[in-house]
Design a protein around this motif. Sequence first.
Motif, short mmCIF file in Angstrom:
data_model
loop_
_atom_site.label_atom_id
_atom_site.label_comp_id
_atom_site.label_asym_id
_atom_site.label_seq_id
_atom_site.Cartn_x
_atom_site.Cartn_y
_atom_site.Cartn_z
N TYR A 288 0.84 -1.21 0.00
CA TYR A 288 0.00 0.00 0.00
C TYR A 288 0.87 1.26 0.00
CZ TYR A 288 -4.68 -1.98 0.54
OH TYR A 288 -5.87 -2.61 0.32
N SER A 289 1.96 1.24 0.75
CA SER A 289 2.83 2.40 0.81
C SER A 289 3.41 2.71 -0.57
CB SER A 289 3.97 2.13 1.80
OG SER A 289 4.94 3.16 1.76
N TYR A 292 0.43 3.62 -3.35
CA TYR A 292 -0.27 4.91 -3.24
C TYR A 292 0.69 6.10 -3.29
CZ TYR A 292 -4.58 2.49 -2.96
OH TYR A 292 -5.66 1.70 -3.30
N LEU A 316 -0.79 3.63 6.19
CA LEU A 316 -2.15 3.65 5.64
C LEU A 316 -3.02 2.56 6.25
CD1 LEU A 316 -1.38 4.33 1.87
CD2 LEU A 316 -2.30 5.95 3.56
N TYR A 326 -8.16 0.34 7.72
CA TYR A 326 -7.57 1.55 7.15
C TYR A 326 -7.33 2.55 8.28
CZ TYR A 326 -8.66 0.38 2.26
OH TYR A 326 -8.71 -0.20 1.03
N ASN A 330 -4.80 9.19 7.89
CA ASN A 330 -3.70 9.23 6.92
C ASN A 330 -4.20 9.17 5.49
OD1 ASN A 330 -1.66 9.55 8.76
ND2 ASN A 330 -1.19 7.38 8.93
N TRP A 331 -5.27 8.41 5.23
CA TRP A 331 -5.87 8.41 3.89
C TRP A 331 -6.37 9.80 3.53
CZ3 TRP A 331 -5.90 4.74 0.13
CH2 TRP A 331 -5.49 3.46 0.48
#
Length: 819
Positions: A288-289, A292, A316, A326, A330-331
């Motif tokens: 994810y890091s 995104y 995230l 989630y 942070n999102w």
Amino acid sequence: MTLIVHQSDATDPTVVGGKAAALSNLARFGFNPPAFFVITESAFRPGKTGPVAVRGLNVSLGAALDALGPGPYAVRSSGRAEDGAEHSHAGQFDTVLNVSGGRVLQAAKQVWQSGFSETVATYRAVKSGGGAEAPSIIVQRMIDATAAGVAFSADPVTGQRNTVVVSAVKGLGDALVSGEVDGEDWTIDPAGQAECAQASPEVLTPDQAHKIAALARKAEQAFGVPQDIEWAFDADGLHILQARPITTELRPAALKDDRLTIFDNSNIVESYPGMVSPLTYSFALHVYSRVYRAFVQLLGVSDSAVAQNATIFDNLLGRIDGRVYYNLVNWYNALALLPGFSLNRDYMETMMGVSEPMPREITDAIGPAPAKGARKVVEYAKLATVAGGLVWQAVRLPRTRRNFYARLNDVLGRNLDINAANATDLAAEYRHIESTLLDRWDAPLINDFLCMIAFGASRNLLHKWLGEDGLLLHNDVMIGQGDIVSAEPAQRIARMGGLVRDAGIADQLGAECRIETLAAFPSIAAEVQSYLDKFGDRCTEELKLESIPLRDDPSSLLMAVAASAARPEGKRHIGNEPDWKTQFPANPLKRQLSKWIVGWAKARVRDRENLRFERTRIFGHARRVFLGIGREFSARGLLSEPRDVFHLTTHEVLGAVEGFSLSPNLKAIVAQRQSEDEAASRRLDPPERIEIRGPAIAPIWAQNAEVDNDPERVKTGTGCSAGHVTAQARVIRDPRTEALQPGDILVARHTDPGWIAVFSNAAAIVVERGSLLSHSAIVARELGIPCVVGLKGATQWIKDGETLSVDGASGKVERCDGA
């Protein structure tokens, strides 16, 4: 001279002693302790053979007992220094229980005289100093206790605040307080989990332990410091008998920290349902890091802005009680970096796909204020630049996709024999996966984003120009694509089912679910092996590295083939090219534009599903690599068995090979995590959303309340596959342990490719989550069965075994029993 003090007036500890003043305060704070009065220490004087009552005490005592009510009574001490913040004097004075009215005076003398005992003198010499003095005496109505004991609102041994320690005995608690007997010990942690030190509790239930903990915490809140309370249960419920400050040294109270962290799993639970191993979580955190970071850069965020906000992208996700969430704040911070955020905050919030809006506390503090004037023009210019970049990415997409597939085939086509590779070679193989694919996830990322835009735009366009018929046409074109790889398993299983049916071994295969059953049928065995060669990495919860893929356990595939053989051959959906001339007979411009945008969106949907299948293959390869490292660690005695590797993080696994690990004791790490995860798996799932202030290491939440029965008879979701079925509903939560009988309607919270064996028996499918592009929608079309997705709360609303009517075109679902 004051001889008797009523409980409402017993507020001065210099007159009535510390314990009586505390009891009076408890009554004032609404705790309702048993009624009492106080005989002051001046009511007696020393005599030759013991204490002597001063003149007038007998009359005053009689009146006080009449006002107090019938006995029996407890007669106990209340010294001036007793139950203080520094020294409690607990157990140093005498206490006399079950005293009748006629014996109260004698019991009071005994308690008064105990102030001059050797034990009290020794205690004062060690603890507080000062000479001997008589205590005041409390006369209190007795509780006919079924259970009694003590409780500390903070742990006096560890010094941990917010952890309540309870000790309980049956009947009266005097023997426990005096230390004559050991109690049944309970600990209630800040999350509200009650744990008994004894394997089989006999005194308290968990509910009673929670009530005592709440009482202790309420006393701490009332007095402002952690409290040591005595309590008792009788026929009327729980009573507090005494409260005093805890005198042992505790850890300092934490400083105020109001930073808000919000965990939410309303979207990610589809990819990572239930318990998730530390290895999978750490692997997903890295993916994810990287993905995104690339996503926001694709949308115009500068490299320097991404670098300055590295902490956002590295965090995230969160793992709460073994489940993946989630980290919403942070999102939201990541979204706030995007060009155009200040123009349309609300729309961008919907991109997070969560069921509840973000609190204003967060939204007001993050990102720039709504753009106005010249700044608005600047923001629109940035959006135009982003749009131009997306157009360029769309033009380059075929090349980007070819390059991605080349890297993919390079990784999967290497000649590394995992079964013969050592730990160093395997770690190097993972690093190659990481650098070649996970850190360069460009084709799936670009295609997914363009797919979202194209799908929404084409759907809205057809709806605008053709109304409801346009939506049906869009569904038919998008979902009914035979060249989508997600549809191929259903097609191949149907073909294998036909072969099994013709061979007459459907019942045998369904009962045995073993490859060996097909030994006498080489053509069928070859078909199964061909399926496993291509789809062997698919399984239930396939994004979890700890899941067991079909290549290792093909039983669910064989069950699906047997089920397909046992059911009548369904009418498979065949997608046809729309007759655009009929749809737009008088408008060639609309005809050509619709044909182009629908065709382009269809291609993006196809590529999306096909690239997601490649993701499954990549994850499957990573799974085999980590299991190989686990095998090597086990061979060296670092782990007890190869699958223990799933209880380590990627950082710990690679660190143990490459030399940057912190601890060589991997077995201890695994044992601790196994214990934690086993306990977490026995608990109910945490709620969908959790909010915590301060350090987010140990979130606290209230347990999910029981869902009331929903009386609604009809609800509507998103219809994905036409058809109408009325049959028995079967709510399935885990397809590995629950079966569906042929002809039942499958009801599930979510599905994935590992559910294919269940799909093969279903007469219809109803799913709480998902969209028109969900795997369940695509497979349902191939099987020719009705499907409704996005029916929120379906697994709570629909009762297992009840009759259900499903309309896959309109999305209407009706409960038929009791109508």
